[in-house]
Scaffold this active site. Structure first.
Site, mmCIF file in Angstrom:
data_model
loop_
_atom_site.group_PDB
_atom_site.id
_atom_site.type_symbol
_atom_site.label_atom_id
_atom_site.label_comp_id
_atom_site.label_asym_id
_atom_site.label_seq_id
_atom_site.Cartn_x
_atom_site.Cartn_y
_atom_site.Cartn_z
ATOM 1 N N GLY A 10 -3.692 2.851 46.497
ATOM 2 C CA GLY A 10 -3.279 1.606 45.853
ATOM 3 C C GLY A 10 -4.484 0.798 45.376
ATOM 4 N N ASP A 31 -0.604 8.119 51.493
ATOM 5 C CA ASP A 31 0.105 7.247 50.551
ATOM 6 C C ASP A 31 1.365 7.966 50.094
ATOM 7 O OD1 ASP A 31 0.750 5.616 48.150
ATOM 8 O OD2 ASP A 31 -1.234 4.767 48.466
ATOM 9 N N ASN A 32 2.456 7.235 49.900
ATOM 10 C CA ASN A 32 3.671 7.884 49.395
ATOM 11 C C ASN A 32 3.779 7.780 47.874
ATOM 12 O OD1 ASN A 32 4.427 5.251 48.967
ATOM 13 N ND2 ASN A 32 6.194 5.273 50.347
ATOM 14 N N LEU A 33 2.762 7.204 47.247
ATOM 15 C CA LEU A 33 2.679 7.079 45.781
ATOM 16 C C LEU A 33 3.806 6.238 45.193
ATOM 17 C CD1 LEU A 33 1.558 10.730 44.813
ATOM 18 C CD2 LEU A 33 0.141 8.754 45.355
ATOM 19 N N ASN A 35 3.653 3.151 44.683
ATOM 20 C CA ASN A 35 3.062 2.168 43.754
ATOM 21 C C ASN A 35 1.641 2.569 43.364
ATOM 22 O OD1 ASN A 35 3.387 -0.175 42.207
ATOM 23 N ND2 ASN A 35 2.218 -1.387 43.686
ATOM 24 N N SER A 124 -2.143 -11.616 54.709
ATOM 25 C CA SER A 124 -2.195 -12.369 53.461
ATOM 26 C C SER A 124 -2.301 -13.866 53.745
ATOM 27 C CB SER A 124 -0.905 -12.103 52.688
ATOM 28 O OG SER A 124 -0.756 -13.036 51.656
ATOM 29 N N TYR A 148 8.594 -11.160 52.188
ATOM 30 C CA TYR A 148 7.281 -10.500 52.181
ATOM 31 C C TYR A 148 6.318 -11.217 53.134
ATOM 32 C CZ TYR A 148 2.493 -9.545 50.772
ATOM 33 O OH TYR A 148 1.149 -9.251 50.800
ATOM 34 N N LYS A 152 4.382 -10.127 56.960
ATOM 35 C CA LYS A 152 2.952 -10.204 57.317
ATOM 36 C C LYS A 152 2.783 -11.008 58.603
ATOM 37 C CE LYS A 152 1.368 -7.745 54.006
ATOM 38 N NZ LYS A 152 0.857 -6.409 54.295
ATOM 39 N N ASN A 197 3.482 -9.877 37.771
ATOM 40 C CA ASN A 197 3.808 -11.159 38.411
ATOM 41 C C ASN A 197 2.547 -11.996 38.593
ATOM 42 O OD1 ASN A 197 6.589 -10.659 39.012
ATOM 43 N ND2 ASN A 197 5.879 -9.179 40.541
ATOM 44 N N LEU A 199 -1.376 -13.499 38.118
ATOM 45 C CA LEU A 199 -2.057 -14.120 36.981
ATOM 46 C C LEU A 199 -3.009 -13.174 36.241
ATOM 47 C CD1 LEU A 199 -2.666 -16.685 35.356
ATOM 48 C CD2 LEU A 199 -4.429 -17.230 37.060
ATOM 49 N N GLY A 291 8.649 -21.557 44.720
ATOM 50 C CA GLY A 291 7.925 -20.997 45.862
ATOM 51 C C GLY A 291 6.411 -21.151 45.790
#
Ligand code: NAD
Ligand code: UFG
Length: 335
Positions: A10, A31-33, A35, A124, A148, A152, A197, A199, A291
């Site tokens: 990723g 990784d499961n790919l 994304n 995050s 999400y 975390k 999504n 910037l 949000g």
């Protein structure tokens, strides 16, 4: 030392694989790919001249994870694998809770079973919620506004509890601020699916002409120019922060902010991008995004003090490298 990097193909994971190889570690990526693309393996090799081992597995699958530990002596784990789109997490919360939390528990169980003592977790800045800036590690966490963010906070809690049981388990919980930019080669970077999504990828797609103009979400925040303020960090600085965290792990679970400590507004990003790349970015001010908070930036003194790590790349490099990747990516995809 063999480091298992989940989500290693990723955006942040691939840059961290590069930083680990350059620091002399062996890397096993899982990784499961969902994304990312398998081509990133070759790109990591092209950049470093070194090989990584790759397992295409889902890290919520305990048997698949155990297979890696049976095949290799793993000395440490960096766990990036996860779903990360805030808006999407509101629509499919169960997928987010299942993927992000179960993967963390499966990996923690593997650590116990196979005697692995080093664990680095991708958290995050979103866990701070709408606290007062600058965000500092010992602040009480405020509820986030989306599943999400909750995953975390929950993973941090689970890992902290595990680390309280006497053992020599060492965990770093790394709270990232806003990673942007790409490797200076232009070979790896952020390639979101669909309309971005975030910037910076939105800005680079406007620069490319793929999107018509940037929509700036609100200019009536109590900030320097009314637009939202964030702590943008070059992804290579962030990657190097993981190497520093791995090398300075200590018993128990310890939280570190990985940011620059500098707040930058959306309008300041637009200006920096225009100046760094000599490209005009048309924009329009629209309603606030649901949000969003006004300001989010880090107190970075703990990471500097305890990890001996500090971000060193500036906004110009972030904007230049983000654009270089976008241009390069376009050529690769179109060729
Ligand atoms: P990314 O989507 O580019 O990378 C995550 C990788 O994990 C992808 O390659 C994906 O295919 C893989 N993956 C997802 N679920 C998996 C599973 N169950 N098994 C195996 N592989 C799986 O995202 P990123 O920006 O590199 O983020 C990495 C981590 O950092 C995530 O945990 C994310 O939540 C966290 N984070 C990211 C940001 C950001 O702005 N990019 C900010 C804070 C925290
Ligand atoms: N913004 C725009 N227009 C856009 C996209 C964003 O004006 O098209 C603004 C936002 O309103 C915000 C700023 O640009 O003020 C940054 O927005 P991003 O979507 O790039 O990033 P966020 O700070 O909202 O969230 C990111 C990650 C989260 C992570 C958080 C940590 O997406 O996963 O950083 O700080 F939790």
């Amino acid at each position: 030392m063999n480091i298992l990097v989940t989500g290693g193909l990723g955006y942040i994971g691939s840059h961290t694989c590069v930083a680990l190889l350059e620091a002399g570690y062996n890397v096993i990526a899982a990784d499961n790919l969902s994304n990312s693309k398998v081509e990133n393996i070759n790109k990591i090799k092209q950049i470093t001249g070194q090989e990584i081992l790759f397992y295409q597995i889902d890290v919520v699958n305990e048997d698949s994870v155990n297979r890696i530990f049976n095949n290799h002596k793993i000395d440490g784990i960096i766990h990036f694998a996860g779903l990360k789109a805030v808006g999407e997490s509101v629509d499919i919360p169960l997928d987010y809770y299942y993927n992000n939390i179960v993967s963390t528990m499966v990996l923690a169980r593997a650590c116990k079973r196979y005697g692995v003592k080093r664990f680095v977790f991708s958290s995050s800045a979103t866990v701070y919620g709408d606290n007062r800036v600058p965000f500092i590690e010992n602040m009480e966490l405020l509820p986030t506004t989306n599943p999400y963010g909750e995953t975390k906070a929950m993973c941090e809690r689970i890992l902290s509890d595990i680390a309280k049981v006497p053992s020599d388990f060492s965990i770093a919980l790394l709270r990232y601020f806003n990673p942007v930019g790409a490797h200076e080669s232009g070979l790896i970077g952020e390639a979101p699916k669909g309309i971005p999504n975030n910037l910076m990828p939105y800005v680079t797609q406007v620069a490319k002409g793929k999107l018509e103009k940037l929509r700036i979400f609100g200019n009536d925040y109590p900030t320097i120019d009314g637009t939202g303020v964030r702590d943008y960090i070059h992804v290579l600085d962030l990657a190097e922060g993981h190497v520093a965290a791995l090398e300075n792990l200590k018993e128990g679970a310890h939280v570190y902010n990985l940011g620059t400590g500098q707040g930058t507004s959306v309008l300041e990003i637009v200006k920096a991008f225009e100046e760094a790349n000599s490209i005009k970015i048309p924009y329009q001010i629209v309603e606030r995004r649901h949000g969003d908070i006004a300001e989010c930036y880090a107190d970075v003194s703990k990471a500097e003090r305890e990890l001996g790590w500090k971000a060193k790349r500036d906004l110009v490099e972030m904007c230049r490298d983000a654009w270089k990747f976008e241009k390069n990516y376009k050529e690769l995809v179109e060729s």
